[in-house]
Design a protein around this motif. Structure first.
Motif, short mmCIF file in Angstrom:
data_model
loop_
_atom_site.label_atom_id
_atom_site.label_comp_id
_atom_site.label_asym_id
_atom_site.label_seq_id
_atom_site.Cartn_x
_atom_site.Cartn_y
_atom_site.Cartn_z
N ALA A 271 62.27 71.60 -59.42
CA ALA A 271 60.83 71.59 -59.16
C ALA A 271 60.51 70.69 -57.96
CB ALA A 271 60.08 71.11 -60.39
N LEU A 272 61.17 69.52 -57.89
CA LEU A 272 60.95 68.61 -56.76
C LEU A 272 61.32 69.27 -55.44
CD1 LEU A 272 62.14 65.06 -57.91
CD2 LEU A 272 59.82 65.78 -57.39
N ASN A 273 62.43 69.98 -55.43
CA ASN A 273 62.86 70.62 -54.18
C ASN A 273 61.88 71.71 -53.74
OD1 ASN A 273 65.24 69.19 -53.55
ND2 ASN A 273 66.22 71.08 -52.92
N ARG A 274 61.40 72.49 -54.71
CA ARG A 274 60.41 73.53 -54.38
C ARG A 274 59.14 72.90 -53.84
NH1 ARG A 274 58.98 77.13 -59.13
NH2 ARG A 274 57.96 78.34 -57.49
N LEU A 275 58.73 71.80 -54.48
CA LEU A 275 57.50 71.13 -54.05
C LEU A 275 57.70 70.47 -52.69
CD1 LEU A 275 54.61 70.38 -54.72
CD2 LEU A 275 55.46 68.47 -56.10
N ARG A 276 58.89 69.93 -52.44
CA ARG A 276 59.17 69.30 -51.15
C ARG A 276 59.00 70.31 -50.00
NH1 ARG A 276 62.05 65.28 -49.15
NH2 ARG A 276 62.93 64.67 -51.14
N VAL A 277 59.57 71.51 -50.18
CA VAL A 277 59.46 72.55 -49.15
C VAL A 277 57.99 72.89 -48.90
CG1 VAL A 277 59.99 74.95 -48.59
CG2 VAL A 277 61.74 73.50 -49.64
N ALA A 278 57.21 72.98 -49.98
CA ALA A 278 55.78 73.28 -49.84
C ALA A 278 55.04 72.14 -49.13
CB ALA A 278 55.17 73.52 -51.22
N CYS A 279 55.44 70.90 -49.40
CA CYS A 279 54.82 69.74 -48.74
C CYS A 279 55.09 69.74 -47.25
CB CYS A 279 55.32 68.44 -49.37
SG CYS A 279 54.68 68.11 -51.02
N LEU B 151 52.49 77.10 -56.00
CA LEU B 151 53.83 77.35 -56.53
C LEU B 151 53.70 77.92 -57.94
CD1 LEU B 151 55.45 74.00 -55.37
CD2 LEU B 151 56.11 76.26 -54.54
N ASP B 152 54.31 79.05 -58.17
CA ASP B 152 54.29 79.68 -59.49
C ASP B 152 55.35 79.05 -60.39
OD1 ASP B 152 52.30 81.42 -58.67
OD2 ASP B 152 53.72 82.96 -58.01
N ALA B 153 54.96 78.85 -61.66
CA ALA B 153 55.89 78.35 -62.69
C ALA B 153 56.71 77.17 -62.19
CB ALA B 153 56.81 79.49 -63.15
N LEU B 154 56.00 76.14 -61.76
CA LEU B 154 56.70 74.97 -61.22
C LEU B 154 57.49 74.25 -62.31
CD1 LEU B 154 57.22 73.24 -58.73
CD2 LEU B 154 55.16 71.93 -59.29
N GLN B 155 56.88 74.13 -63.51
CA GLN B 155 57.60 73.53 -64.64
C GLN B 155 56.97 74.02 -65.95
OE1 GLN B 155 59.38 69.56 -64.68
NE2 GLN B 155 58.02 69.00 -66.37
N PHE C 194 51.20 75.74 -60.08
CA PHE C 194 50.56 74.61 -59.40
C PHE C 194 49.76 75.12 -58.21
CE2 PHE C 194 50.75 70.89 -56.41
CZ PHE C 194 49.89 70.08 -57.14
N ARG C 195 48.47 74.79 -58.18
CA ARG C 195 47.58 75.17 -57.11
C ARG C 195 46.82 73.92 -56.66
NH1 ARG C 195 50.29 78.89 -57.82
NH2 ARG C 195 49.79 81.07 -58.28
N SER C 196 46.88 73.62 -55.38
CA SER C 196 46.17 72.45 -54.90
C SER C 196 45.86 72.59 -53.41
CB SER C 196 46.99 71.18 -55.14
OG SER C 196 46.24 70.03 -54.82
N ASN C 197 44.92 71.77 -52.95
CA ASN C 197 44.58 71.69 -51.53
C ASN C 197 44.80 70.27 -51.05
OD1 ASN C 197 43.64 74.38 -51.11
ND2 ASN C 197 41.79 73.86 -52.26
N ILE C 198 45.08 70.13 -49.78
CA ILE C 198 45.19 68.81 -49.17
C ILE C 198 44.45 68.87 -47.82
CG2 ILE C 198 47.43 69.35 -48.08
CD1 ILE C 198 46.58 65.89 -49.46
#
Length: 599
Positions: free
Chosen positions: A256-264, A281-285, A290-294
């Protein structure tokens, strides 16, 4: 034989060559001029670059990246301990050396950072050879200006393991200054500040450029500050947000961290051109999406402390150079992270709205300068580099621990390299027959608060009263910034010397030799895998060609059925053996079977 310049980056690497009066940036086999500094191991195969990076979200335990943040460091280094928590791969402690275990097919391997860096360097070497059509061995490799002696030596060792003859090393911002100076082609004297903010390191160098003469006045930096840190702050922010939304902590879930890192990383890049970015990101954990804005403002706020550190370094380097900001003629941006709008805004404001120079490609400038330097080190001459002179400096003072524990500074920072300096030493006790020398680099008064480089002993000193036993110590730094120390005792002329490579965490000559042999084995294994892959593709292509053309041939029904039966059998066999490639001889035997049926 041409010499190449290699920018070995934390995030991306690049290779270039000087020929026919100009520098050429060499594209890889996908046509890209920079290659991700990623290595992955899967199904008995080793991948480098784009393919490895694409594999990182799924094969996260066996995909290695940001290795430049490990090279030349010890396992207990606080920065290594912090980074380990955010990487998908595992780092283990081997006598305080960081090593990385990977599972390659059913076989386990254990690599040190120099070996992984060597694989990236070898990929750059292969890219250059494919472009030039000849063997390449000589290379100049770039390093951050603030790399210490251990990191420089480790980078040089990586070059040796990759089969390169490292003819020189050049500080990254100095290489960028060379690129800028050659691009401008002006004889007027200018004070140029190179602002080099990349994926993992940050350097500031002030250079006086006069024609093709490059005189470094001061350098400063941080070997652990760059775009990867900005990604990490986003990562930590979204990990916290996910926990608030779903009550789930993903900090221990490496996939999950790696998927989120790529998205970041993607969100960070997008915020350089827009004011909002989405992370989805679908089905992160545990099935939670996970849906968010920055926003750009939020990103800048999260990284404000990093930005402040950047400008503290700029101010300190200016002070070291003896120049004021009004004396700076050009500010040149190098490194992918200089695309961040807030960085440019703060830099422009600090230099009273000076126009920031973006005439050189920030991703390619370092390799460009390294290639020019590599050519200049050779015996050939070219009018485009006539009068080329490069005078670099050491970033940190070098000294010896005194008997009272203080640092005896021998070579002050900002000293031009190459250099050599002699220092007199005395015994500190009556009838002392041996003296140990501990070498450090840094600016602190107490030796122990500086970075330890290594130690050695000279013995056989004739007994004498305190301070009567004496001799000379030579500290010599070569053009690559690597230190050599020699000590001579005055009466007996006994001597001892080392190239600083024996400190904790360094590779010994025997380890380097073993790793060179392992690299050759990997090279052969990769070649064998390519031959197997080529044979498999040839068999599959042939099977489909036969299948598509069987109706166009004048065949009996029985002949047609016999051919199609064999084609189906071959294609099924290929599907079954998709994961583990059979031996090349077995694949070629299958092709001959099909050819016999067709004939």
């Amino acid at each position: 034989m041409p010499a190449i310049g290699i920018d070995l980056g934390t995030t991306n690497s690049c290779v270039a060559v000087f020929r026919n009066g100009r520098v050429e940036i060499i594209a890889n086999d996908l046509g890209n001029r920079v290659t991700p500094s990623y290595i992955s191991f899967a199904r008995g195969e080793r991948q480098v670059g784009e393919a490895a990076k694409e594999d990182s979200t799924e094969n996260y335990e066996n995909t290695l990246y940001q290795i430049k943040r490990l090279i030349g460091r010890t396992y207990d280094d606080p920065s290594v301990q912090a980074d380990m928590k955010l990487w998908g791969f595992t780092v283990i402690n081997d006598d305080n050396k960081p090593k990385i275990p990977v599972v390659n097919s059913s076989k386990g391997d254990l690599f040190c950072p120099e070996q992984i860096s060597a694989m990236i360097l070898e990929e750059m070497k292969n890219t250059a050879e494919a472009f030039l059509g000849e063997t390449v061995t000589d290379a100049v490799i770039t390093v951050p200006a603030y790399f210490n002696d251990a990191q420089r030596k480790a980078t040089s060792d990586a070059g040796v393991i990759a089969g390169l003859n490292v003819i020189g090393m050049i500080n990254e911002p100095t290489a960028a200054a060379v690129a800028y100076g050659l691009d401008r082609q002006s004889e007027n004297e200018r004070n140029v500040l190179i602002f080099d903010l990349g994926g993992g390191t940050f350097d500031v160098t002030i250079v006086k450029i006069t024609g093709h003469k490059f005189d470094v006045k001061a350098t400063g930096g941080d070997t652990h500050l760059g775009g990867e840190d900005f990604d990490n702050t986003l990562l930590e922010y979204f990990v916290s947000e996910f926990k608030q939304k779903h009550g789930e902590d993903i900090s221990e879930n490496k996939r999950a961290l790696n998927r989120l890192r790529v998205a970041c990383e993607g969100a960070k890049r997008k915020l350089s051109s827009t004011t909002q970015a989405k992370v989805q990101l679908d089905a992160l954990q545990d099935g939670y999406d996970f849906r968010s804005n920055i926003s750009r403002a939020k990103f800048e706020n999260l990284n404000y402390n990093f930005f402040e550190r950047v400008f503290d370094t700029v101010k300190n380097t200016l002070s070291d150079s003896g120049l004021k900001k009004e004396n700076i003629d050009d500010v040149v941006l190098v490194g992918g992270s200089t695309r961040i709008p807030k960085i440019r805004e703060m830099l422009g404001k600090y230099f009273d709205n000076i126009e920031l120079k973006r005439t050189i490609n920030p991703d390619e400038a370092v390799a460009y300068g390294a290639a020019a330097y590599a050519f200049a080190l050779g015996s050939d001459e070219d009018p485009a580099l006539k009068g080329f002179v490069l005078e670099d400096v050491i970033p940190l003072s070098i000294g010896i621990r005194m008997y009272d524990g203080t640092m005896g500074f021998v070579i002050p920072r900002k000293t031009k390299i190459p250099t050599k300096l002699w220092e007199t030493w005395h015994t500190s006790e009556d009838n002392q027959t041996t003296v140990s020398f501990k070498i450090y680099e840094g600016e602190r008064t107490l030796a122990e608060e500086n970075h330890f480089l290594g130690e050695f002993t000279i013995s056989g000193i004739p007994p004498a009263p305190r301070k009567k036993g004496q001799g000379n110590v030579l500290l010599e730094i070569n053009a690559c910034g690597i230190l050599h120390v020699k000590v001579i005792e005055k009466i007996t002329k006994n001597s001892n010397e080392i190239t600083i490579a024996g400190a904790k965490g360094r590779l010994s000559d025997s380890e380097i030799k073993r790793m060179v042999q392992e690299a050759v084995k990997f090279r052969k294994r990769d070649q064998e895998l390519k031959q197997r892959s080529d044979a498999r593709n040839a068999l599959e292509d042939y099977a489909y060609t036969v299948k598509e053309g069987v109706d166009q041939k004048h065949l009996t029904r029985q002949q047609r059925e016999s051919i199609m039966s064999k084609v189906t059998e071959i294609l099924q066999w290929l599907d079954i053996n998709m994961t583990e490639l059979p031996e090349r001889s077995e694949i070629e035997a299958k092709k001959r079977e099909l050819e016999r049926v067709v004939e």
